[in-house]
Scaffold this motif. Sequence first.
Motif, mmCIF file in Angstrom:
data_model
loop_
_atom_site.group_PDB
_atom_site.id
_atom_site.type_symbol
_atom_site.label_atom_id
_atom_site.label_comp_id
_atom_site.label_asym_id
_atom_site.label_seq_id
_atom_site.Cartn_x
_atom_site.Cartn_y
_atom_site.Cartn_z
ATOM 1 N N UNK A 46 0.823 -1.068 0.038
ATOM 2 C CA UNK A 46 0.029 0.115 0.033
ATOM 3 C C UNK A 46 0.765 1.216 -0.042
ATOM 4 N N UNK A 47 1.044 1.734 -1.255
ATOM 5 C CA UNK A 47 2.039 2.980 -1.170
ATOM 6 C C UNK A 47 1.523 4.011 -0.638
ATOM 7 N N UNK A 48 2.272 5.110 0.128
ATOM 8 C CA UNK A 48 1.755 6.179 0.634
ATOM 9 C C UNK A 48 1.865 7.242 -0.388
ATOM 10 N N UNK A 49 0.775 7.852 -0.621
ATOM 11 C CA UNK A 49 0.663 9.012 -1.930
ATOM 12 C C UNK A 49 0.005 10.208 -1.138
ATOM 13 N N UNK A 50 -0.388 11.065 -2.000
ATOM 14 C CA UNK A 50 -1.263 12.281 -1.409
ATOM 15 C C UNK A 50 -2.539 11.768 -1.241
ATOM 16 N N UNK A 51 -2.891 10.644 -1.995
ATOM 17 C CA UNK A 51 -4.353 10.178 -1.786
ATOM 18 C C UNK A 51 -5.266 10.571 -2.848
ATOM 19 N N UNK A 52 -6.283 10.032 -2.789
ATOM 20 C CA UNK A 52 -7.309 10.075 -4.062
ATOM 21 C C UNK A 52 -7.879 11.496 -4.262
ATOM 22 N N UNK A 53 -7.738 12.174 -5.571
ATOM 23 C CA UNK A 53 -8.063 13.277 -5.902
ATOM 24 C C UNK A 53 -9.700 13.782 -5.814
ATOM 25 N N UNK A 54 -10.338 12.642 -6.061
ATOM 26 C CA UNK A 54 -11.848 12.771 -6.137
ATOM 27 C C UNK A 54 -12.104 13.159 -4.648
ATOM 28 N N UNK A 55 -11.542 12.453 -3.703
ATOM 29 C CA UNK A 55 -12.123 12.692 -2.381
ATOM 30 C C UNK A 55 -11.789 13.984 -1.949
ATOM 31 N N UNK A 56 -10.751 14.727 -2.464
ATOM 32 C CA UNK A 56 -10.302 16.330 -2.122
ATOM 33 C C UNK A 56 -11.149 17.032 -2.834
ATOM 34 N N UNK A 57 -11.519 16.597 -3.964
ATOM 35 C CA UNK A 57 -12.239 17.698 -4.724
ATOM 36 C C UNK A 57 -13.869 17.732 -4.578
ATOM 37 N N UNK A 58 -14.358 16.590 -3.959
ATOM 38 C CA UNK A 58 -15.936 16.318 -4.090
ATOM 39 C C UNK A 58 -16.155 15.833 -2.405
ATOM 40 N N UNK A 59 -15.220 15.512 -1.475
ATOM 41 C CA UNK A 59 -15.863 14.901 -0.392
ATOM 42 C C UNK A 59 -15.730 13.310 -0.598
ATOM 43 N N UNK A 60 -15.505 12.931 -1.727
ATOM 44 C CA UNK A 60 -15.351 11.443 -1.850
ATOM 45 C C UNK A 60 -16.748 10.600 -1.756
ATOM 46 N N UNK A 61 -16.387 9.462 -1.846
ATOM 47 C CA UNK A 61 -17.410 8.291 -1.556
ATOM 48 C C UNK A 61 -17.945 8.303 -0.018
ATOM 49 N N UNK A 62 -19.277 7.879 0.154
ATOM 50 C CA UNK A 62 -19.896 7.856 1.283
ATOM 51 C C UNK A 62 -19.288 7.056 2.404
ATOM 52 N N UNK A 63 -18.662 6.006 2.124
ATOM 53 C CA UNK A 63 -18.140 4.914 2.901
ATOM 54 C C UNK A 63 -16.804 4.800 3.058
ATOM 55 N N UNK A 64 -16.064 5.638 2.519
ATOM 56 C CA UNK A 64 -14.663 5.637 2.364
ATOM 57 C C UNK A 64 -13.838 6.733 3.157
ATOM 58 N N UNK A 65 -12.770 6.140 3.760
ATOM 59 C CA UNK A 65 -11.833 7.408 4.445
ATOM 60 C C UNK A 65 -10.411 6.892 4.054
ATOM 61 N N UNK A 66 -10.177 6.471 3.015
ATOM 62 C CA UNK A 66 -8.856 6.241 2.545
ATOM 63 C C UNK A 66 -8.068 7.492 2.827
ATOM 64 N N UNK A 67 -8.610 8.594 2.551
ATOM 65 C CA UNK A 67 -7.965 9.736 2.437
ATOM 66 C C UNK A 67 -7.265 10.055 3.854
#
Length: 358
Positions: A46-67
């Motif tokens: 599991x690579x450490x990255x800055x994370x999901x762009x969609x989650x930054x831009x829109x709040x992301x998916x309702x079940x996810x907190x991978x960010x």
Amino acid sequence: MEKYLKELRNRHLKKRKEKNPDRPIATWVQDDIFRDKTNGKSITIILRTVGCKYAYDTGGCTMCSYLMDSSPIKITSENIINQFNGVLDKYKEELENNSKNYSIKLFTSGSFLDEFEVPNDAMEHIFKTIGELNVKEVAIESRPEYITNETMELIRKHINNDINVEIGVGIETANEEIRNISIHKGISNKDIEDAITTANKYAVGIKAYLLIKPPFITEKQAMEDSINSANKYIEMGVSRISFCPSSIHKGSLVELLWKKNQYRPPFLWTVIEILKEVKSKNPDKLIMCDTSGIPSNRGAHNKIDCECNYKIKEALGDYTLTQDLSLIENIDCECKTYWAEFMKYEEKNIVPLGDYER
Ligand code: SF4
Ligand SMILES: [Zn+2]
């Protein structure tokens, strides 16, 4: 809803801590099943990255907190290459001597193919190394918008067709209303069809992640939705189905609903029923099930504390590795009646129910 999700996300993001950018979030080795249904080992990174762009831009998916696992500081190509090389060094000898017994799974807290997370030169280095290692399989994960001719060409430039490449895509469901309203995924059916067509052109498989029990629908609706979705995407030519029974991520909208007793992760009986239906209809297809979170009260569970929970978790893991349906289809327990009653009552009630035992 988007405004609310973004505010919720931003509140939680303040709690993120800086971690060593040269170390991945996690890595492990486990038994696995390959696309040709033989068994071997997979090295997951599991690579450490800055994370999901969609989650930054829109709040992301309702079940996810991978960010929340992603890095609050910039992660350079060099950092990602160091993370990847560091793990490979650990398994170097084994990989060199027995490469065809291994699959390498490279996940991020978002999309591996998004340059915002994994810059092009890091992607290129990783694909080139994997191509040279000549492993059995490589798996990555990505939203469909990054599955383009360019990214597929980059993969196949370095990884020849003898190595099975699969991309896990969070398709979640075939129902656009559920996908985009309940889950807030921001992905149309057309986006998914295009991604499957593009990937198949390059002999790259799509592993369809399907969410068992999105919020705002009942247990029975969730069961029917998962069965229909799997059958539809098998027909469309995905390389495998991986069911993800939902679990409660900290800081997600689903967690808020769960705390208010308006949501409960799926019963394991529901999960078994889905697998039975889909696998018996498609006996030659790879139909897998993720068991993480089972059977805590934040993960899929039957009656809390019922002893069948652990037995079923183990049986689901064994079923995934062997694809032998008999391992799960004959399990029984007294609490099955409670599940049947729960579903009947929830249907009459119209709104989804929480877990009253909690
Ligand atoms: S589920 Fe995937 S696309 Fe959705 S917010 Fe999480 S990482 Fe991003
Ligand atoms: Zn039980």
